[in-house]
Design a protein around this motif. Structure first.
Motif, PDB file in Angstrom:
ATOM      1  N   LEU A  43       7.685 -18.978  52.093  1.00 55.04           N
ATOM      2  CA  LEU A  43       8.057 -17.563  52.016  1.00 55.04           C
ATOM      3  C   LEU A  43       6.833 -16.662  52.078  1.00 55.04           C
ATOM      4  O   LEU A  43       6.874 -15.590  52.695  1.00 55.04           O
ATOM      5  CB  LEU A  43       8.866 -17.292  50.746  1.00 55.04           C
ATOM      6  N   GLY A  44       5.747 -17.087  51.457  1.00 58.35           N
ATOM      7  CA  GLY A  44       4.517 -16.296  51.515  1.00 58.35           C
ATOM      8  C   GLY A  44       3.984 -16.175  52.931  1.00 58.35           C
ATOM      9  O   GLY A  44       3.595 -15.091  53.382  1.00 58.35           O
ATOM     10  N   GLY A  47       6.178 -13.875  54.965  1.00 49.26           N
ATOM     11  CA  GLY A  47       5.852 -12.486  54.663  1.00 49.26           C
ATOM     12  C   GLY A  47       4.596 -12.019  55.376  1.00 49.26           C
ATOM     13  O   GLY A  47       4.540 -10.899  55.890  1.00 49.26           O
ATOM     14  N   MET A  50       5.322 -11.456  59.045  1.00 52.54           N
ATOM     15  CA  MET A  50       6.129 -10.256  59.273  1.00 52.54           C
ATOM     16  C   MET A  50       5.311  -8.966  59.244  1.00 52.54           C
ATOM     17  O   MET A  50       5.820  -7.916  59.613  1.00 52.54           O
ATOM     18  CB  MET A  50       7.261 -10.166  58.253  1.00 52.54           C
ATOM     19  N   LYS A  51       4.061  -9.059  58.843  1.00 52.74           N
ATOM     20  CA  LYS A  51       3.208  -7.875  58.906  1.00 52.74           C
ATOM     21  C   LYS A  51       3.024  -7.428  60.356  1.00 52.74           C
ATOM     22  O   LYS A  51       2.858  -6.240  60.623  1.00 52.74           O
ATOM     23  CB  LYS A  51       1.840  -8.148  58.274  1.00 52.74           C
ATOM     24  N   TYR A  59      12.214 -13.916  61.380  1.00 53.21           N
ATOM     25  CA  TYR A  59      13.190 -14.651  60.573  1.00 53.21           C
ATOM     26  C   TYR A  59      13.922 -15.699  61.413  1.00 53.21           C
ATOM     27  O   TYR A  59      14.119 -16.834  60.974  1.00 53.21           O
ATOM     28  CB  TYR A  59      14.182 -13.692  59.916  1.00 53.21           C
TER      29      TYR A  59
END
Length: 104
Positions: A43-44, A47, A50-51, A59
């Motif tokens: 998940l990290g 994230g 996704m920047k 996703y």
């Protein structure tokens, strides 16, 4: 670089999905700890990716890499089915992932 991070996030997703099989309902401490660590890392990394990548693309690729990798891991590690329809379905997912990458 964000695409590499996203791929790593997907691979850690495979790791935690496979890890769930070994936790025995989270009753085994070491597999449970490793599985939770893989979830956090996955998940990290998602994230971070996704920047720079669009939400829908990131996703979809994360889940697609996870799905394809988990099917392959299931076949290799647990002797799961290699039925033609199953493999063709995985190939369709791969085509979708390539399409998302090419359209970005």
């Amino acid at each position: 670089m964000s695409w590499i991070i996203l791929l790593l996030a997907g691979l850690f997703e495979v790791g935690w999905a496979v890890g769930l099989k070994y936790t025995d309902g989270f009753t085994r401490p070491l597999p449970s700890l490793l599985t939770v660590a893989a979830i956090v890392i996955s998940l990290g990394l998602l994230g971070l990716a996704m920047k720079e990548l669009p939400l829908g693309t990131a996703y979809a690729i994360w889940t697609g890499v996870g799905a394809v990798g988990t099917v392959i891991a299931g076949i290799v590690l647990f002797g799961e089915s290699m039925a033609l329809l199953r493999l063709a379905s995985v190939a369709l997912i791969l085509c979708g992932l390539v399409g998302l990458k090419l359209s970005h």
